[in-house]
Enzyme design. Structure first.
Site, PDB file in Angstrom:
ATOM      1  N   SER A 287       0.845  -1.207   0.000  1.00  0.00           N
ATOM      2  CA  SER A 287       0.000   0.000   0.000  1.00  0.00           C
ATOM      3  C   SER A 287       0.880   1.257   0.000  1.00  0.00           C
ATOM      4  O   SER A 287       0.363   2.375  -0.082  1.00  0.00           O
ATOM      5  CB  SER A 287      -0.931   0.011   1.211  1.00  0.00           C
ATOM      6  OG  SER A 287      -0.196  -0.158   2.402  1.00  0.00           O
TER       7      SER A 287
ATOM      8  N   THR B  64     -40.755  24.073 -10.366  1.00  0.00           N
ATOM      9  CA  THR B  64     -40.955  22.708  -9.873  1.00  0.00           C
ATOM     10  C   THR B  64     -41.090  21.884 -11.154  1.00  0.00           C
ATOM     11  O   THR B  64     -41.645  22.372 -12.152  1.00  0.00           O
ATOM     12  CB  THR B  64     -42.217  22.543  -9.008  1.00  0.00           C
ATOM     13  OG1 THR B  64     -43.349  22.878  -9.795  1.00  0.00           O
ATOM     14  CG2 THR B  64     -42.180  23.435  -7.776  1.00  0.00           C
ATOM     15  N   HIS B  65     -40.562  20.681 -11.153  1.00  0.00           N
ATOM     16  CA  HIS B  65     -40.523  19.845 -12.366  1.00  0.00           C
ATOM     17  C   HIS B  65     -39.819  20.554 -13.524  1.00  0.00           C
ATOM     18  O   HIS B  65     -40.103  20.292 -14.688  1.00  0.00           O
ATOM     19  CB  HIS B  65     -41.938  19.433 -12.831  1.00  0.00           C
ATOM     20  CG  HIS B  65     -42.807  18.938 -11.741  1.00  0.00           C
ATOM     21  ND1 HIS B  65     -42.930  17.598 -11.430  1.00  0.00           N
ATOM     22  CD2 HIS B  65     -43.584  19.589 -10.850  1.00  0.00           C
ATOM     23  CE1 HIS B  65     -43.759  17.464 -10.410  1.00  0.00           C
ATOM     24  NE2 HIS B  65     -44.166  18.658 -10.029  1.00  0.00           N
TER      25      HIS B  65
ATOM     26  N   SER C   5     -15.120  24.822 -28.536  1.00  0.00           N
ATOM     27  CA  SER C   5     -15.255  23.580 -29.283  1.00  0.00           C
ATOM     28  C   SER C   5     -14.198  23.579 -30.381  1.00  0.00           C
ATOM     29  O   SER C   5     -13.856  24.625 -30.924  1.00  0.00           O
ATOM     30  CB  SER C   5     -16.650  23.519 -29.894  1.00  0.00           C
ATOM     31  OG  SER C   5     -16.636  22.727 -31.055  1.00  0.00           O
TER      32      SER C   5
ATOM     33  N   LYS D  21     -18.923  28.235 -29.674  1.00  0.00           N
ATOM     34  CA  LYS D  21     -19.221  27.562 -28.402  1.00  0.00           C
ATOM     35  C   LYS D  21     -18.404  28.057 -27.223  1.00  0.00           C
ATOM     36  O   LYS D  21     -17.256  28.442 -27.343  1.00  0.00           O
ATOM     37  CB  LYS D  21     -18.975  26.054 -28.551  1.00  0.00           C
ATOM     38  CG  LYS D  21     -19.919  25.408 -29.527  1.00  0.00           C
ATOM     39  CD  LYS D  21     -21.228  25.081 -28.891  1.00  0.00           C
ATOM     40  CE  LYS D  21     -21.235  23.605 -28.587  1.00  0.00           C
ATOM     41  NZ  LYS D  21     -22.446  23.201 -27.919  1.00  0.00           N
TER      42      LYS D  21
ATOM     43  N   ASN E  61     -18.461  26.209 -23.734  1.00  0.00           N
ATOM     44  CA  ASN E  61     -19.096  25.112 -22.988  1.00  0.00           C
ATOM     45  C   ASN E  61     -18.789  25.147 -21.496  1.00  0.00           C
ATOM     46  O   ASN E  61     -17.666  25.452 -21.105  1.00  0.00           O
ATOM     47  CB  ASN E  61     -18.632  23.764 -23.562  1.00  0.00           C
ATOM     48  CG  ASN E  61     -19.047  23.602 -25.007  1.00  0.00           C
ATOM     49  OD1 ASN E  61     -20.109  24.073 -25.408  1.00  0.00           O
ATOM     50  ND2 ASN E  61     -18.199  22.968 -25.797  1.00  0.00           N
TER      51      ASN E  61
ATOM     52  N   GLU F 272     -19.839  20.862 -15.669  1.00  0.00           N
ATOM     53  CA  GLU F 272     -20.150  19.472 -16.049  1.00  0.00           C
ATOM     54  C   GLU F 272     -19.266  18.491 -15.283  1.00  0.00           C
ATOM     55  O   GLU F 272     -19.723  17.442 -14.820  1.00  0.00           O
ATOM     56  CB  GLU F 272     -19.948  19.288 -17.552  1.00  0.00           C
ATOM     57  CG  GLU F 272     -20.987  20.022 -18.380  1.00  0.00           C
ATOM     58  CD  GLU F 272     -20.609  20.067 -19.858  1.00  0.00           C
ATOM     59  OE1 GLU F 272     -21.409  19.611 -20.671  1.00  0.00           O
ATOM     60  OE2 GLU F 272     -19.523  20.571 -20.195  1.00  0.00           O
TER      61      GLU F 272
HETATM   62  N1  ARG Z   1      -1.094  -1.394   5.409  1.00  0.00           N
HETATM   63  C1  ARG Z   1      -2.023  -1.944   6.345  1.00  0.00           C
HETATM   64  C2  ARG Z   1      -3.379  -1.241   6.126  1.00  0.00           C
HETATM   65  O1  ARG Z   1      -3.398  -0.290   5.512  1.00  0.00           O
HETATM   66  C3  ARG Z   1      -1.575  -1.723   7.737  1.00  0.00           C
HETATM   67  C4  ARG Z   1      -2.082  -2.701   8.722  1.00  0.00           C
HETATM   68  C5  ARG Z   1      -1.459  -4.001   8.518  1.00  0.00           C
HETATM   69  N2  ARG Z   1      -1.818  -4.918   9.526  1.00  0.00           N
HETATM   70  C6  ARG Z   1      -1.684  -6.238   9.353  1.00  0.00           C
HETATM   71  N3  ARG Z   1      -2.073  -6.991  10.321  1.00  0.00           N
HETATM   72  N4  ARG Z   1      -1.273  -6.742   8.229  1.00  0.00           N
HETATM   73  O2  ARG Z   1      -4.406  -1.708   6.547  1.00  0.00           O
END
Ligand code: ARG
Length: 456
Positions: free
Chosen positions: A26, A158-159, A280, A286, A288, A293
């Site tokens: 992560s 409304t609507h 555009s 145009k 836009n 959006e």
């Molecule tokens: N990177 C993990 C998370 O974001 C941290 C916690 C990890 N804990 C574990 N028991 N593997 O959730």
């Protein structure tokens, strides 16, 4: 040691495969939590010293080492190595490189499970505060614009059919109110996430004599959480943040949608600030409303993040499962999307150009004072509202057939439909009269709106 994995190699014969590293890591995104991670660790180390779990020398080394890592990250010289999995491991591993053995003591009496819950809660709390600031700025802009247009007539719909005359200020004040409720929701979410999970350890607490009240207070929480198992399994605070963000994004999207409609040629009520439109590649005329959006569309991302995390959490047995690692990208994306959206909307409202003539013309076309006519029949001629509604409907039909506004229908024609009608009726058929007349609390009458705007 020739461990296959630096942090927990003891039990393993084989290192993780490349694919495992890819699915498991992560760090590429949770590095964004570095400041919260370091703050949490510094509070934890101070507590370990206070409780006599580590000594002064060790604590000083840890604090200095963590400060050095903070600087390295801020200066962009820190090496984020994906094999270290996440920000918690990356910081800890660097700490050991920098200060040696003492670095290994930091993780006493905690686990990554309470660590990640703490870091993320700190992050979300900060985001709530930042978003409240942006919402406050947007409300200020809406209020200023509303004040300029307390008497600017526009059709209330409304609507999406012309309903009754309102003022453009009144319309903007409606959004001012919505964003006010959003602020309350974020404040409330902030207040609910006031308990610190740090020290819950893996799921059951720790045999070390720690002081969780100390760390909670140091990190700005009101108290420690009360159940370790809940603390490491809880992502309600993220879900609540995403829910508040979704409702707020929905408000932004409705306003954006109206700017798209109102700035289209058939309406021409407003002109978008040119810096927030685009041309555009083929149609030279145009202009836009791309920014509006995109504001409308980005709502989908925020709802998506809420749905993602609700789905991740729905079947998870207590306590921590790695599934929960999927929470972070949802939060980061929602924060970035909402922050950008609030800034862009603020800029658009500030420089929006209002075409009062077009709004008035559209208003006159839609028989907006039909309700005023029906009300007059009730008040002045004592006709029951249902009958008054029917009579008014017949007069509208006549007007429509003859291409007239209600106020231009000749009196004898009206009297053919309802003999009790007198010339006095023409007073209430005027749109300005109609606007001024709606002076019930919270109504569109300028006098009312001015009072409401002053209360803010
Ligand atoms: N990177 C993990 C998370 O974001 C941290 C916690 C990890 N804990 C574990 N028991 N593997 O959730």
């Amino acid at each position: 040691m020739t461990d296959v994995n630096k942090m927990w190699g003891g039990r393993f014969d084989l290192p993780p495969s490349e694919l495992m590293l890819e699915i498991n890591a992560s760090l590429p995104y949770d590095k964004r939590l570095y400041a919260q991670d370091i703050r949490g660790s510094q509070a934890h180390a101070a507590m370990l010293l206070k409780q006599g779990i580590i000594n002064q020398d060790e604590e000083e080394k840890i604090q200095k080492g963590l400060n050095a890592i903070l600087r390295e990250i801020q200066e962009g010289v820190f090496e984020f190595r994906a094999e270290l999995e996440d920000i918690h491991m990356a910081v800890e591993s660097r700490l050991k490189e920098l200060i040696g053995e003492a670095g290994g003591k930091l993780h006493t009496a905690r686990s990554r499970n309470d660590q990640v819950a703490t870091d993320l809660k700190l992050f979300v709390r900060e985001e709530c505060q930042k978003i409240i600031v942006l919402l406050t700025e947007l409300r200020k802009t809406l209020k200023e614009k509303a004040n300029e247009h307390v008497e600017t007539l526009m059709p209330g719909f409304t609507h999406l059919q012309v309903a009754q005359p309102v003022s453009f200020g009144f319309y903007l004040h409606a959004y001012h109110e919505m964003f006010g409720r959003d602020i309350k929701r974020f404040r409330n979410a902030f207040d609910v996430m006031n308990e610190c999970p740090l020290g819950s350890a893996a799921l059951a607490g720790t045999p070390f004599d720690i002081d969780r009240f100390f760390t909670a207070q140091k990190l700005g929480f009101q108290a420690p959480t009360k159940n370790a198992m809940d603390s490491v399994s809880d992502r309600d605070f993220v879900l609540e943040f995403l829910s508040c963000s979704s409702i707020c994004a929905m408000h932004l999207s409705r306003l954006a949608e109206e700017f798209v409609i109102f700035s289209s040629q058939p309406f021409g009520f407003v002109k978008m600030p040119q810096e927030y439109t685009s041309g555009s590649s083929i149609m030279p005329q145009k202009c836009n409303p791309d920014a509006a959006e995109l504001l409308r569309a980005k709502t989908g991302r925020i709802y998506g993040n809420l749905m993602t995390l609700l789905t991740v959490m729905k079947g998870l047995p207590l306590a921590y499962s790695k599934d929960m690692q999927e929470d972070k990208e949802c939060v980061f994306d929602a924060c970035d999307t909402l922050t950008l959206g609030l800034k862009v909307m603020n800029a658009i409202v500030k420089d929006l150009c209002v075409n009062e003539t077009n709004m008035k013309t559209a208003l006159e076309k839609g028989f907006p004072t039909a309700t005023d006519l029906a009300d007059w029949l009730v008040k002045k001629a004592g006709i029951p509202f249902r009958n008054a509604h029917h009579i008014t409907g017949q007069i509208v039909k006549f007007a429509e057939k003859n291409g007239l506004c209600l106020k231009d229908v000749p009196l004898p024609e009206m009297q053919k439909i309802c003999p009790q009608i007198t010339a006095e009726v023409y007073n209430v058929l005027d749109v300005v009269h109609s606007l001024n007349d709606r002076k019930s609390y919270g109504g569109t009458a300028p006098q009312q709106l001015r009072e409401r705007l002053q209360e803010i």
